[in-house]
Enzyme design. Structure first.
Site, PDB file in Angstrom:
ATOM      1  N   ASP A 207       0.819  -1.219   0.000  1.00 47.38           N
ATOM      2  CA  ASP A 207       0.000   0.000   0.000  1.00 47.38           C
ATOM      3  C   ASP A 207       0.853   1.270   0.000  1.00 47.38           C
ATOM      4  OD1 ASP A 207      -2.427  -1.230   0.036  1.00 47.38           O
ATOM      5  OD2 ASP A 207      -2.697  -1.091   2.207  1.00 47.38           O
TER       6      ASP A 207
ATOM      7  N   TYR B 189       6.743  -9.901   7.403  1.00 51.22           N
ATOM      8  CA  TYR B 189       6.463  -8.476   7.590  1.00 51.22           C
ATOM      9  C   TYR B 189       6.894  -8.064   8.990  1.00 51.22           C
ATOM     10  CZ  TYR B 189       3.434  -7.855   3.466  1.00 51.22           C
ATOM     11  OH  TYR B 189       2.946  -7.738   2.199  1.00 51.22           O
TER      12      TYR B 189
END
Lengths: 260, 260
Positions: free
Chosen positions: A55, A113
């Site tokens: 994003d 992540y």
């Protein structure tokens, strides 16, 4: 000349970009920057295939892209050549020729992540784009206890942006761990695939529990409800880093000369 | 109302600014931002007095500023109030009322600077404004050996920008240490005062010796020559952080009520 497929490992500061993926409304994406740099280098019109569509504002140390080229540039030289063209907030840390059929989204992978939280009373200006500043005290043991409920195969509808178009919301999280690194609380999530905003919702939810709103076992109920409203808020993009991709079956090398 | 003197501890990301100090040619300085924020808060025209005039691109965790005000805002509330007005790349981490005669440049102080070097083959985009990327291998033991020659009282003309207008180039460095912090090589310098570009020239010189150009004892000759050309290059501003100020005689508090 037969086309060869090149794989890039891409590190970037996502602050200035509208995310990874090409969009109709903007040219300001990581993908577009890579396409342009490759065009500048080889003269070819390419569209890289990315492993993960991060994003706007999300950072990466190890996103993966592949593209096909007729150029004769050796695979391992693309990183150096592209880094001379790319802006300083994007860096190709590694490049190599791979098998023409290698597709980074059609492989069994483990993705790591990290969500980084600056847990201090006052914000730190030099880290405002690379951490989420959270001034309330956090109980890391409680966050780790909550994290365990996320591990394993679950329907993660509650931890997914409602705009997700994924066919199924079932994903497997291999590990979620929360640890202190200097003055940062790091939430590390490892899994085979993630839904839209999933890691940021996991982070937002663990932060709520870590500050004392709710208890670790609430996570189980949140998952069971299969309702986005059951989980916590979506933590801001700036704290999120795509750390690395592991290809569980390895990365197939280029075809041998006799295939040509 | 009698004027009170307020001290601010200021943290900033220097990337976007032309340094700390007011200049005729630009309004884009940390000092100007503080003056404007205080004006926004109190309506008063002030000119803060800074402890250290950091260069363009240099960062700080603990620079010091003082200013005088007739406002009735309690000293410790200025930090919160100013942070609502200041841009996100400047943060007042602490504020308090001090003695009206307190002047941060007229005190015996110890200043701690850190010069941060990203010592890796490839640059890291998210750290490009906060480290100096140096890809050649560095010998930290050799750098520490060289660093010792800088400690003590010396004429640092060789480690000073030739445009310096300082009356004397004699300064005392209390300690220089070089250590590894993750993938960063940190050069920490503590002293009572520094000349124009002095820490960046020290860093540039230690990096040359650390990569094998010259030997530790060369530092002694560089100092003795009292010639800027004798020392190494000036390392880039982005790696430099003003970490903290220590006021050796303490910081005198405001006058008591009976003085009014």
């Amino acid at each position: 000349m037969k086309k060869r497929r090149i794989m890039l490992v891409v590190s970037y500061d996502g602050t200035a970009y509208n995310g990874w993926a090409l969009q109709k409304s903007t040219h300001n994406t990581i993908e577009e920057m890579l396409n342009r740099a490759i065009h500048g280098l080889t003269g070819e019109e390419v569209e890289v295939i990315g492993a993960s569509r991060t994003d706007a504002g999300v950072h990466a140390y190890g996103n993966i892209a592949v593209f096909d080229t007729s150029s004769s540039i050796p695979g391992d030289r693309f990183s150096y050549a592209l880094n001379h063209i790319l802006p300083q907030d994007i860096c190709v840390t590694e490049s190599r020729e791979v098998h023409p059929d290698f597709h980074p989204r059609h492989c069994d992978t483990l993705k790591t992540y990290e969500y980084r939280v600056l847990n201090s009373k006052m914000p730190v200006p030099t880290r405002r784009f690379y951490t989420y500043h959270f001034s309330m005290p956090l109980d890391i043991d409680v966050m780790n206890e909550a994290a365990h409920y996320l591990e394993g195969e679950h329907d993660f509808t509650s931890f997914c942006n409602v705009e997700s178009q994924a066919v199924t919301h079932v994903r497997t999280i291999k590990k979620v761990e929360v640890f202190l690194h200097g003055d940062e609380v790091v939430i590390r999530v490892i899994g085979n695939g993630f839904l839209y905003n999933m890691v940021r919702i996991i982070a937002g939810t663990l932060l709520q529990i870590g500050r004392g709103k709710g208890k670790p076992s609430d996570i189980k109920e949140m998952i069971d409800k299969q309702d986005r409203k059951a989980a916590g808020p979506t933590a801001p993009a700036c704290g999120l880093f795509l750390m690395k991709y592991e290809f569980l079956d390895g990365i197939p090398g280029p075809e041998t000369a006799e295939d040509d």
